[in-house]
Design a protein around this motif. Structure first.
Motif, PDB file in Angstrom:
ATOM      1  N   VAL A  24       6.455   1.334  -2.167  1.00  0.00           N
ATOM      2  CA  VAL A  24       6.229   0.291  -3.168  1.00  0.00           C
ATOM      3  C   VAL A  24       4.794   0.343  -3.665  1.00  0.00           C
ATOM      4  CG1 VAL A  24       6.144  -2.197  -3.585  1.00  0.00           C
ATOM      5  CG2 VAL A  24       8.047  -1.213  -2.291  1.00  0.00           C
ATOM      6  N   GLN A  50      12.784  -3.058  -1.573  1.00  0.00           N
ATOM      7  CA  GLN A  50      11.745  -2.205  -2.153  1.00  0.00           C
ATOM      8  C   GLN A  50      11.890  -2.121  -3.666  1.00  0.00           C
ATOM      9  OE1 GLN A  50      12.320   1.425   0.162  1.00  0.00           O
ATOM     10  NE2 GLN A  50      10.286   1.128   1.036  1.00  0.00           N
ATOM     11  N   LYS A  53      10.452  -5.194  -5.272  1.00  0.00           N
ATOM     12  CA  LYS A  53       8.992  -5.208  -5.182  1.00  0.00           C
ATOM     13  C   LYS A  53       8.343  -4.154  -6.088  1.00  0.00           C
ATOM     14  CE  LYS A  53       9.052  -6.824  -0.414  1.00  0.00           C
ATOM     15  NZ  LYS A  53       8.843  -6.406   0.987  1.00  0.00           N
ATOM     16  N   ARG A  79       7.866 -15.206  -5.109  1.00  0.00           N
ATOM     17  CA  ARG A  79       7.103 -14.188  -5.826  1.00  0.00           C
ATOM     18  C   ARG A  79       7.886 -13.680  -7.022  1.00  0.00           C
ATOM     19  NH1 ARG A  79       6.740  -9.001  -6.733  1.00  0.00           N
ATOM     20  NH2 ARG A  79       8.486  -8.478  -5.410  1.00  0.00           N
TER      21      ARG A  79
END
Length: 140
Positions: A24, A50, A53, A79
């Protein structure tokens, strides 16, 4: 394909064979903050995380593999909310083959979709290795 912006070929093979590398972080470094589009073709919960992200602001990710019922992926909803990204669950391609396959062939012929570099073949005798690699995310 309107709006398609391919990344350099090296982005397709960022961590191939590199152990203990943060994929990532490497993807975000090379792309300057994350990719516009990403596919998870494994159904592996860690690979899915992953993928999320690795997406940049307003990125679009898609899961195109079947995961076992009950498979849950650790993703940071707080997030992700701030990124505005989209995640789609794709069933049986969600495409029109008569249109999509010629587009993929054109991209391959133009050198911007090197799918042949994404394929790893196993002998039947190595079936257990192939299954283990798929489970761990080493191969798709």
């Amino acid at each position: 394909m309107a709006g398609f912006r391919p990344y350099p070929h090296r982005a397709f093979n960022l961590t191939n064979g590199v152990k203990n590398e943060d994929a990532v972080a490497r993807i975000r470094e090379i792309t300057g903050g994350g990719v516009n589009y990403a596919l998870d073709t494994t159904g592996n919960k860690f690979v899915f995380a992953q993928m999320t992200k690795s997406l940049g602001i307003l990125g679009h990710g898609a899961l195109v593999a079947a995961a076992a019922p009950g498979t849950e992926s650790p993703i940071d909803i707080g997030r992700l909310l701030l990124t505005g990204l989209k995640i789609n669950m794709v069933i049986e391609g969600d495409s029109v083959p008569q249109t999509f396959i010629p587009q993929l062939i054109s991209l391959y012929e133009a050198g911007v979709f090197p799918f042949d570099k994404l394929v790893k073949k196993y002998d039947f005798a190595d079936l257990n290795e192939a299954l283990a690699d798929s489970e761990s995310g080493v191969t798709l």
